[in-house]
Design a protein around this motif. Structure first.
Motif, mmCIF file in Angstrom:
data_model
loop_
_atom_site.group_PDB
_atom_site.id
_atom_site.type_symbol
_atom_site.label_atom_id
_atom_site.label_comp_id
_atom_site.label_asym_id
_atom_site.label_seq_id
_atom_site.Cartn_x
_atom_site.Cartn_y
_atom_site.Cartn_z
ATOM 1 N N HIS A 119 -53.986 11.615 75.117
ATOM 2 C CA HIS A 119 -54.585 10.157 74.952
ATOM 3 C C HIS A 119 -53.665 9.385 73.954
ATOM 4 O O HIS A 119 -53.324 8.253 74.228
ATOM 5 N N ALA A 120 -53.308 9.916 73.102
ATOM 6 C CA ALA A 120 -52.200 9.222 71.766
ATOM 7 C C ALA A 120 -50.785 8.955 72.563
ATOM 8 O O ALA A 120 -50.419 7.779 72.305
ATOM 9 N N MET A 121 -50.531 9.700 73.515
ATOM 10 C CA MET A 121 -49.291 9.480 74.390
ATOM 11 C C MET A 121 -49.465 8.177 75.028
ATOM 12 O O MET A 121 -48.470 7.402 75.351
ATOM 13 N N SER A 122 -50.654 8.296 75.717
ATOM 14 C CA SER A 122 -51.028 7.002 76.663
ATOM 15 C C SER A 122 -51.165 5.833 75.836
ATOM 16 O O SER A 122 -50.536 4.814 76.264
ATOM 17 N N LYS A 123 -51.599 5.641 74.710
ATOM 18 C CA LYS A 123 -51.593 4.537 73.986
ATOM 19 C C LYS A 123 -50.360 3.968 73.541
ATOM 20 O O LYS A 123 -49.997 3.093 73.282
ATOM 21 N N ALA A 124 -49.392 5.137 73.056
ATOM 22 C CA ALA A 124 -48.070 4.883 73.041
ATOM 23 C C ALA A 124 -47.410 4.055 73.905
ATOM 24 O O ALA A 124 -46.410 3.286 73.819
ATOM 25 N N GLU A 125 -47.525 4.593 75.134
ATOM 26 C CA GLU A 125 -47.039 3.953 76.396
ATOM 27 C C GLU A 125 -47.590 2.665 76.741
ATOM 28 O O GLU A 125 -46.797 1.632 77.150
ATOM 29 N N THR A 126 -48.702 2.529 76.353
ATOM 30 C CA THR A 126 -49.399 1.288 76.949
ATOM 31 C C THR A 126 -49.004 0.086 75.816
ATOM 32 O O THR A 126 -48.619 -1.164 76.290
ATOM 33 N N SER A 127 -48.312 0.407 74.589
ATOM 34 C CA SER A 127 -47.970 -0.669 73.641
ATOM 35 C C SER A 127 -46.627 -1.022 73.891
ATOM 36 O O SER A 127 -46.124 -2.004 73.376
ATOM 37 N N LYS A 128 -45.789 -0.506 74.775
ATOM 38 C CA LYS A 128 -44.366 -0.830 75.299
ATOM 39 C C LYS A 128 -44.388 -1.512 76.635
ATOM 40 O O LYS A 128 -44.750 -0.978 77.694
ATOM 41 N N LEU A 129 -43.731 -2.645 76.748
ATOM 42 C CA LEU A 129 -43.746 -3.170 78.088
ATOM 43 C C LEU A 129 -42.259 -3.021 78.809
ATOM 44 O O LEU A 129 -41.249 -2.831 78.042
ATOM 45 N N LEU A 130 -42.092 -3.191 80.017
ATOM 46 C CA LEU A 130 -40.802 -3.291 80.708
ATOM 47 C C LEU A 130 -39.889 -4.477 80.430
ATOM 48 O O LEU A 130 -40.754 -5.681 80.709
ATOM 49 N N THR A 131 -38.632 -4.433 80.054
ATOM 50 C CA THR A 131 -38.011 -5.692 79.726
ATOM 51 C C THR A 131 -36.755 -5.614 80.299
ATOM 52 O O THR A 131 -36.285 -4.754 81.138
ATOM 53 N N GLY A 132 -35.844 -6.924 80.225
ATOM 54 C CA GLY A 132 -34.541 -6.877 80.958
ATOM 55 C C GLY A 132 -34.391 -6.872 82.380
ATOM 56 O O GLY A 132 -35.328 -7.735 83.121
ATOM 57 N N ILE A 133 -33.818 -5.834 83.181
ATOM 58 C CA ILE A 133 -33.679 -5.876 84.316
ATOM 59 C C ILE A 133 -34.720 -5.160 84.868
ATOM 60 O O ILE A 133 -34.827 -3.683 84.421
ATOM 61 N N ASP A 167 -25.628 -1.214 84.507
ATOM 62 C CA ASP A 167 -25.073 -0.262 85.442
ATOM 63 C C ASP A 167 -26.037 0.779 86.104
ATOM 64 O O ASP A 167 -25.684 1.926 86.610
ATOM 65 N N CYS A 168 -27.145 -0.057 86.269
ATOM 66 C CA CYS A 168 -28.027 0.817 86.845
ATOM 67 C C CYS A 168 -28.723 2.056 86.156
ATOM 68 O O CYS A 168 -29.414 2.954 86.892
ATOM 69 N N GLN A 169 -28.362 2.042 84.950
ATOM 70 C CA GLN A 169 -29.212 3.092 84.044
ATOM 71 C C GLN A 169 -30.605 2.931 83.680
ATOM 72 O O GLN A 169 -30.539 1.886 83.088
ATOM 73 N N ILE A 170 -31.209 3.849 83.943
ATOM 74 C CA ILE A 170 -32.843 3.793 83.493
ATOM 75 C C ILE A 170 -32.880 4.091 81.922
ATOM 76 O O ILE A 170 -32.565 5.139 81.631
ATOM 77 N N SER A 171 -33.584 3.057 81.035
ATOM 78 C CA SER A 171 -33.880 3.287 79.792
ATOM 79 C C SER A 171 -35.291 3.406 79.589
ATOM 80 O O SER A 171 -35.734 4.072 78.400
ATOM 81 N N CYS A 172 -36.250 2.968 80.381
ATOM 82 C CA CYS A 172 -37.659 3.094 80.048
ATOM 83 C C CYS A 172 -38.282 3.126 81.266
ATOM 84 O O CYS A 172 -37.872 2.115 82.681
ATOM 85 N N ILE A 173 -39.613 3.956 81.584
ATOM 86 C CA ILE A 173 -40.099 3.861 82.852
ATOM 87 C C ILE A 173 -41.696 3.844 82.771
ATOM 88 O O ILE A 173 -42.044 3.983 81.578
ATOM 89 N N LYS A 174 -42.481 3.561 83.736
ATOM 90 C CA LYS A 174 -43.956 3.462 83.664
ATOM 91 C C LYS A 174 -44.199 3.881 85.049
ATOM 92 O O LYS A 174 -43.796 3.575 86.226
#
Length: 307
Positions: A119-133, A167-174
């Motif tokens: 649940h804490a992990m899910s809250k951490a993920e919810t607080s961050k949005l995908l940005t850039g490309i 360079d098509c390198q992934i830095s963050c996923i959801k």
């Protein structure tokens, strides 16, 4: 906290309630105690209970060490909570059955601890949005033995989104489950992809490409491979997950992946989030919507009419 410690070293270091209480205090109030009601910094320490209470010298409000954290209301010793957090911060994770053996608790207690941490992990993920490309692709968890155009109860459509560099390198996923209202048989509707973008992509993003067709020529293969990697992790570590709790396990996978990409200490980060996230109680956990029976009914009804 040293991310390179072995479990044995960690357990030996945090081997008493006093050491764990001092550590939790410093994580929860890194700049010193602050009353949640009036923000006064002076307090009295009350030692009449298993865990200390902190009474504000100004307004006299008493605050428990674990109030307002995922540990709130738990009777499990702090040292066992610390061990559980350490094991969840590892890349492979740990199942509730295995955790119950390691901690020496009942399966139900270990199961609840696992879900509170997720649940804490899910809250951490919810607080961050995908940005850039940003690239988004459809995926699936759990494939039926006899695929049809109808969705099998063991087939869970997903959308995976990623922040990528030049360079098509992934830095963050959801990775998110798709609700029934955004599905047509086993296909994701355009409204489903729209909702994903609205909820998980920064509004300022200009470069975004979404693929919801399974066999599109423009599929983003790195995202498809990451979905397969998440599926393999779920099946290997937990022997498969049903629809009811699948999202929390997907959030755990993304949590670990994203911290690894950021070179962030997962143990320290997890402790901080668990110390600032309100607990998930058992009634709320078991009341999660489980649509598997609905899928099963629709699937076998469709086979009946097709024949």
């Amino acid at each position: 906290m040293d991310a390179n410690m072995t479990f044995e070293q960690f357990r030996d270091h945090y081997n008493s309630e006093e050491v764990c209480a001092q550590t939790l205090f410093s994580i929860r109030w890194p700049e010193g105690f602050r009353c949640p009601r009036c923000e006064h910094r002076q307090f009295y320490r009350v030692q009449s209970r298993r865990l200390p209470l902190f009474e504000c010298r100004s307004c006299r409000k008493q605050t428990s060490l674990i109030a307002g954290t995922i540990l709130e209301g738990s009777r499990t010793p702090l040292r066992l909570w610390f061990q559980a957090l350490f094991l969840h911060a590892q890349p492979q994770g740990i199942s509730a059955l295995r955790l119950s053996v390691v901690l020496g608790t009942t399966y139900k207690t270990a199961w609840l601890i696992c879900h509170k941490i997720r649940h804490a992990m899910s809250k951490a993920e919810t607080s961050k949005l995908l940005t850039g490309i940003v690239r988004v692709n459809c995926g699936v968890y759990g494939r039926p033995y006899n695929p049809t155009i109808y969705r099998h109860p063991q087939e869970h459509p997903l959308l995976i989104g990623a922040t990528m560099d030049n360079d098509c390198q992934i830095s963050c996923i959801k990775i998110k489950q798709i609700s029934d209202e955004h599905l047509s048989y086993d296909r994701i509707t355009p409204m489903g992809s729209h909702d994903f973008v609205q909820q998980h992509v920064d509004p300022s993003v200009a470069d975004i490409h979404v693929v919801i067709q399974k066999f599109s020529l423009h599929r983003h293969w790195p995202l498809i491979q990451l979905c397969k990697r998440a599926s393999n992790w779920l099946n290997y570590s937990f022997n498969g997950i049903g629809a009811k709790h699948l999202q929390s396990y997907l959030d755990q996978f993304c949590f670990g992946f994203n911290l690894a990409q950021d070179n962030t200490n997962p143990l320290e980060f997890l402790f901080r989030y668990c110390a600032s996230t309100r607990t998930l109680n058992y009634p709320a956990l078991i009341s999660r919507d489980d649509r598997s029976a609905h899928h099963k009914r629709n699937y076998f009804s469709s086979l009946k009419y097709a024949s």
